[in-house]
Design an enzyme around this catalytic site. Sequence first.
Site, PDB file in Angstrom:
ATOM      1  N   GLU A   1      41.077  67.129  54.276  1.00  0.00           N
ATOM      2  CA  GLU A   1      39.856  66.620  54.914  1.00  0.00           C
ATOM      3  C   GLU A   1      39.806  65.112  54.725  1.00  0.00           C
ATOM      4  OE1 GLU A   1      36.453  68.664  53.356  1.00  0.00           O
ATOM      5  OE2 GLU A   1      37.215  70.627  53.980  1.00  0.00           O
TER       6      GLU A   1
ATOM      7  N   THR B   1      48.829  69.550  61.146  1.00  0.00           N
ATOM      8  CA  THR B   1      49.988  69.693  62.033  1.00  0.00           C
ATOM      9  C   THR B   1      49.676  70.837  62.999  1.00  0.00           C
ATOM     10  OG1 THR B   1      51.445  68.887  60.303  1.00  0.00           O
ATOM     11  CG2 THR B   1      52.483  70.169  62.073  1.00  0.00           C
TER      12      THR B   1
ATOM     13  N   GLN C   1      82.974  45.770  49.331  1.00  0.00           N
ATOM     14  CA  GLN C   1      82.382  46.660  48.320  1.00  0.00           C
ATOM     15  C   GLN C   1      80.866  46.716  48.443  1.00  0.00           C
ATOM     16  OE1 GLN C   1      83.527  45.853  44.287  1.00  0.00           O
ATOM     17  NE2 GLN C   1      85.602  46.655  44.576  1.00  0.00           N
TER      18      GLN C   1
ATOM     19  N   GLN D   1      69.810  48.680  57.040  1.00  0.00           N
ATOM     20  CA  GLN D   1      70.440  47.444  56.564  1.00  0.00           C
ATOM     21  C   GLN D   1      71.925  47.411  56.953  1.00  0.00           C
ATOM     22  OE1 GLN D   1      68.703  45.083  55.407  1.00  0.00           O
ATOM     23  NE2 GLN D   1      70.318  43.656  54.811  1.00  0.00           N
TER      24      GLN D   1
ATOM     25  N   GLY E   1      71.242  44.092  62.787  1.00  0.00           N
ATOM     26  CA  GLY E   1      70.286  43.970  63.907  1.00  0.00           C
ATOM     27  C   GLY E   1      70.181  45.256  64.698  1.00  0.00           C
TER      28      GLY E   1
ATOM     29  N   GLU F   1      52.308  67.310  51.792  1.00  0.00           N
ATOM     30  CA  GLU F   1      52.548  68.357  50.778  1.00  0.00           C
ATOM     31  C   GLU F   1      52.531  67.768  49.368  1.00  0.00           C
ATOM     32  OE1 GLU F   1      54.064  71.866  50.876  1.00  0.00           O
ATOM     33  OE2 GLU F   1      53.314  72.123  52.900  1.00  0.00           O
TER      34      GLU F   1
HETATM   35  C1  LIG Z   1      51.915  63.680  59.538  1.00  0.00           C
HETATM   36  C2  LIG Z   1      51.072  64.428  58.577  1.00  0.00           C
HETATM   37  C3  LIG Z   1      51.002  65.817  58.667  1.00  0.00           C
HETATM   38  C4  LIG Z   1      50.184  66.525  57.797  1.00  0.00           C
HETATM   39  N1  LIG Z   1      50.063  67.878  57.935  1.00  0.00           N
HETATM   40  C5  LIG Z   1      49.119  68.535  57.237  1.00  0.00           C
HETATM   41  C6  LIG Z   1      48.826  69.895  57.519  1.00  0.00           C
HETATM   42  O1  LIG Z   1      49.452  70.517  58.376  1.00  0.00           O
HETATM   43  N2  LIG Z   1      47.807  70.500  56.850  1.00  0.00           N
HETATM   44  C7  LIG Z   1      47.089  69.835  55.887  1.00  0.00           C
HETATM   45  O2  LIG Z   1      46.177  70.433  55.315  1.00  0.00           O
HETATM   46  N3  LIG Z   1      47.358  68.536  55.574  1.00  0.00           N
HETATM   47  C8  LIG Z   1      48.344  67.881  56.237  1.00  0.00           C
HETATM   48  N4  LIG Z   1      48.599  66.557  55.961  1.00  0.00           N
HETATM   49  C9  LIG Z   1      47.820  65.888  54.933  1.00  0.00           C
HETATM   50  C10 LIG Z   1      48.614  65.438  53.711  1.00  0.00           C
HETATM   51  O3  LIG Z   1      48.925  66.548  52.923  1.00  0.00           O
HETATM   52  C11 LIG Z   1      47.786  64.368  52.981  1.00  0.00           C
HETATM   53  O4  LIG Z   1      47.853  63.192  53.766  1.00  0.00           O
HETATM   54  C12 LIG Z   1      48.282  64.118  51.588  1.00  0.00           C
HETATM   55  O5  LIG Z   1      47.977  65.209  50.768  1.00  0.00           O
HETATM   56  C13 LIG Z   1      47.670  62.852  50.960  1.00  0.00           C
HETATM   57  O6  LIG Z   1      46.278  62.835  51.106  1.00  0.00           O
HETATM   58  P1  LIG Z   1      45.560  61.513  51.667  1.00  0.00           P
HETATM   59  O7  LIG Z   1      46.253  61.132  52.914  1.00  0.00           O
HETATM   60  O8  LIG Z   1      44.117  61.765  51.751  1.00  0.00           O
HETATM   61  O9  LIG Z   1      45.848  60.378  50.607  1.00  0.00           O
HETATM   62  P2  LIG Z   1      44.999  60.062  49.294  1.00  0.00           P
HETATM   63  O10 LIG Z   1      44.814  61.297  48.498  1.00  0.00           O
HETATM   64  O11 LIG Z   1      43.783  59.284  49.664  1.00  0.00           O
HETATM   65  O12 LIG Z   1      46.000  59.102  48.497  1.00  0.00           O
HETATM   66  C14 LIG Z   1      46.126  57.719  48.788  1.00  0.00           C
HETATM   67  C15 LIG Z   1      47.074  57.100  47.755  1.00  0.00           C
HETATM   68  O13 LIG Z   1      46.511  57.236  46.440  1.00  0.00           O
HETATM   69  C16 LIG Z   1      47.429  57.903  45.590  1.00  0.00           C
HETATM   70  N5  LIG Z   1      46.695  58.753  44.641  1.00  0.00           N
HETATM   71  C17 LIG Z   1      45.664  59.592  44.887  1.00  0.00           C
HETATM   72  N6  LIG Z   1      45.274  60.213  43.779  1.00  0.00           N
HETATM   73  C18 LIG Z   1      46.077  59.775  42.783  1.00  0.00           C
HETATM   74  C19 LIG Z   1      46.190  60.034  41.378  1.00  0.00           C
HETATM   75  N7  LIG Z   1      45.395  60.921  40.770  1.00  0.00           N
HETATM   76  N8  LIG Z   1      47.147  59.399  40.673  1.00  0.00           N
HETATM   77  C20 LIG Z   1      47.982  58.510  41.279  1.00  0.00           C
HETATM   78  N9  LIG Z   1      47.920  58.211  42.598  1.00  0.00           N
HETATM   79  C21 LIG Z   1      46.991  58.833  43.339  1.00  0.00           C
HETATM   80  C22 LIG Z   1      48.285  58.757  46.522  1.00  0.00           C
HETATM   81  O14 LIG Z   1      49.520  59.103  45.926  1.00  0.00           O
HETATM   82  C23 LIG Z   1      48.437  57.822  47.715  1.00  0.00           C
HETATM   83  O15 LIG Z   1      49.451  56.905  47.466  1.00  0.00           O
HETATM   84  C24 LIG Z   1      49.450  65.834  56.789  1.00  0.00           C
HETATM   85  C25 LIG Z   1      49.546  64.446  56.691  1.00  0.00           C
HETATM   86  C26 LIG Z   1      50.322  63.735  57.578  1.00  0.00           C
HETATM   87  C27 LIG Z   1      50.354  62.244  57.479  1.00  0.00           C
END
Ligand SMILES: Cc1cc2nc3c(=O)[nH]c(=O)nc-3n(C[C@H](O)[C@H](O)[C@H](O)COP(=O)(O)OP(=O)(O)OC[C@H]3O[C@@H](n4cnc5c(N)ncnc54)[C@H](O)[C@@H]3O)c2cc1C
Length: 408
Positions: free
Chosen positions: A131, A164, A303, A361, A365, A388
């Site tokens: 959400e 998704t 290398q 890299q 280009g 995930e």
């Molecule tokens: C293309 C795509 C497809 C997806 N498909 C699905 C789907 O089919 N179903 C579904 O339910 N979800 C889906 N997702 C959602 C996805 O699982 C979430 O985007 C993901 O879990 C991260 O949540 P967020 O984007 O709210 O990031 P946030 O939770 O807001 O995190 C933002 C940043 O803060 C960091 N962070 C947050 N909490 C902590 C902590 N405690 N310690 C350290 N770092 C932290 C995170 O690692 C991240 O770098 C999808 C997302 C994308 C982009």
Amino acid sequence: MAEFSFELNDDQKAVRDWIHGFAADVMRPAAAEWDEREETPWPIIQEAAKIGLYSLDFYAQQYFDPSGLGIPMTMEELFWGDAGIALSIVGTGLAAVGVLANGTEEQIGTWIPQMYGDPDDVKVAAFCSSEPDAGSDVASMRTRAVYDEAKDEWVLNGTKTWATNGGIAGVHVVVAVVDPELGSKGHASFIVPPNTPGLSQGQKFKKHGIRASHTAEVVLDQVRVPGSCLLGGKEKLDERLARAREKAKTGGERLKNAAMATFEASRPAVGAMAVGTARAAYEVALDYARTRQQFGRPIIDNQGVAFQLADMRTRIDAARLLVWRASWMAVNGKPFESAEGSMSKLFASETAKQVTAQAVQILGGNGFTREYPVERMHRDAAIYTIFEGTSEIQRLVIARTVSGVQIR
Ligand SMILES: Cc1cc2nc3c(=O)[nH]c(=O)nc-3n(C[C@H](O)[C@H](O)[C@H](O)COP(=O)(O)OP(=O)(O)OC[C@H]3O[C@@H](n4cnc5c(N)ncnc54)[C@H](O)[C@@H]3O)c2cc1C
């Protein structure tokens, strides 16, 4: 003494080669076009359905392969073909696993076949957990499910994001709060059948990578589903909630969160997707380095280039081994005592990001243009460290598991 082998058996090799053929002949040539169109590649999903590569039977066979290698092998080959198209093909699987993990036998038999449709009328499914204010922090979920006892119906309200196949799916699997006092222990999963009034697609996201895969918000406005759509059934839910309330009162041992256990088990599959993308970019880079001439010799003669390729290949193989270990453990019921599922996802996804950047890299280009596929692969690879469970969350899971400390 049990046999031990790193080799796929003949049946597995035949399946792998069959998937590879589809990935090379059908997915690769179409990859750039669907990436630009940013639309679900229905004709390719249909083609996959016609040959049995998009079907419940095929995935069930791979899922239950006792070696554990069926799913990682399938994911690696499909995502080697193209990540965006591959996610459109396997996205339904996440919803199917949600039902398999929590549903009754009757629910599994009723809903999973509907998720795939049939080759003449192909369908996709969506799993909706995230959400706007509940990504990594699943416990902050607000979508509410309230039981209407008089009608034996559940009423769902809320907004899901990043789903998704969200909105274009037939069957949606929706995770919602049934008891807000219990945090993530008060969640339950529901089937929302096709064409249920009140479910609509919100914003469709324009993305950095995996652009052939549809990602959108799903709005639930007074969505009514029959009691039979609660995965696992009401009796089981009531028992689980009562146990959770008791533990919360007595401050007893932490309850295992079923949803998190499911994610942990599915993480090696995401690791395998990352291995597929990394391997694809590495192969392009190796080929290019052998043929591109500068200073009168192929660039691989340096290398500085050859060692990068050596590191890329080593990391890819190491990632695959972690993925295979975790998948073997999951299928054989070995608990992830050191968060091996998270380890495999963390290492493979970071590998894909690093290896695809190195490939850009090495192509210089050309690597930066859409004339060569590594540019797309590099954009696609960025998703693996996010969905995930982000890399940070994987590290949190691993650190907590190996230390026993509730690290924040
Ligand atoms: C293309 C795509 C497809 C997806 N498909 C699905 C789907 O089919 N179903 C579904 O339910 N979800 C889906 N997702 C959602 C996805 O699982 C979430 O985007 C993901 O879990 C991260 O949540 P967020 O984007 O709210 O990031 P946030 O939770 O807001 O995190 C933002 C940043 O803060 C960091 N962070 C947050 N909490 C902590 C902590 N405690 N310690 C350290 N770092 C932290 C995170 O690692 C991240 O770098 C999808 C997302 C994308 C982009």
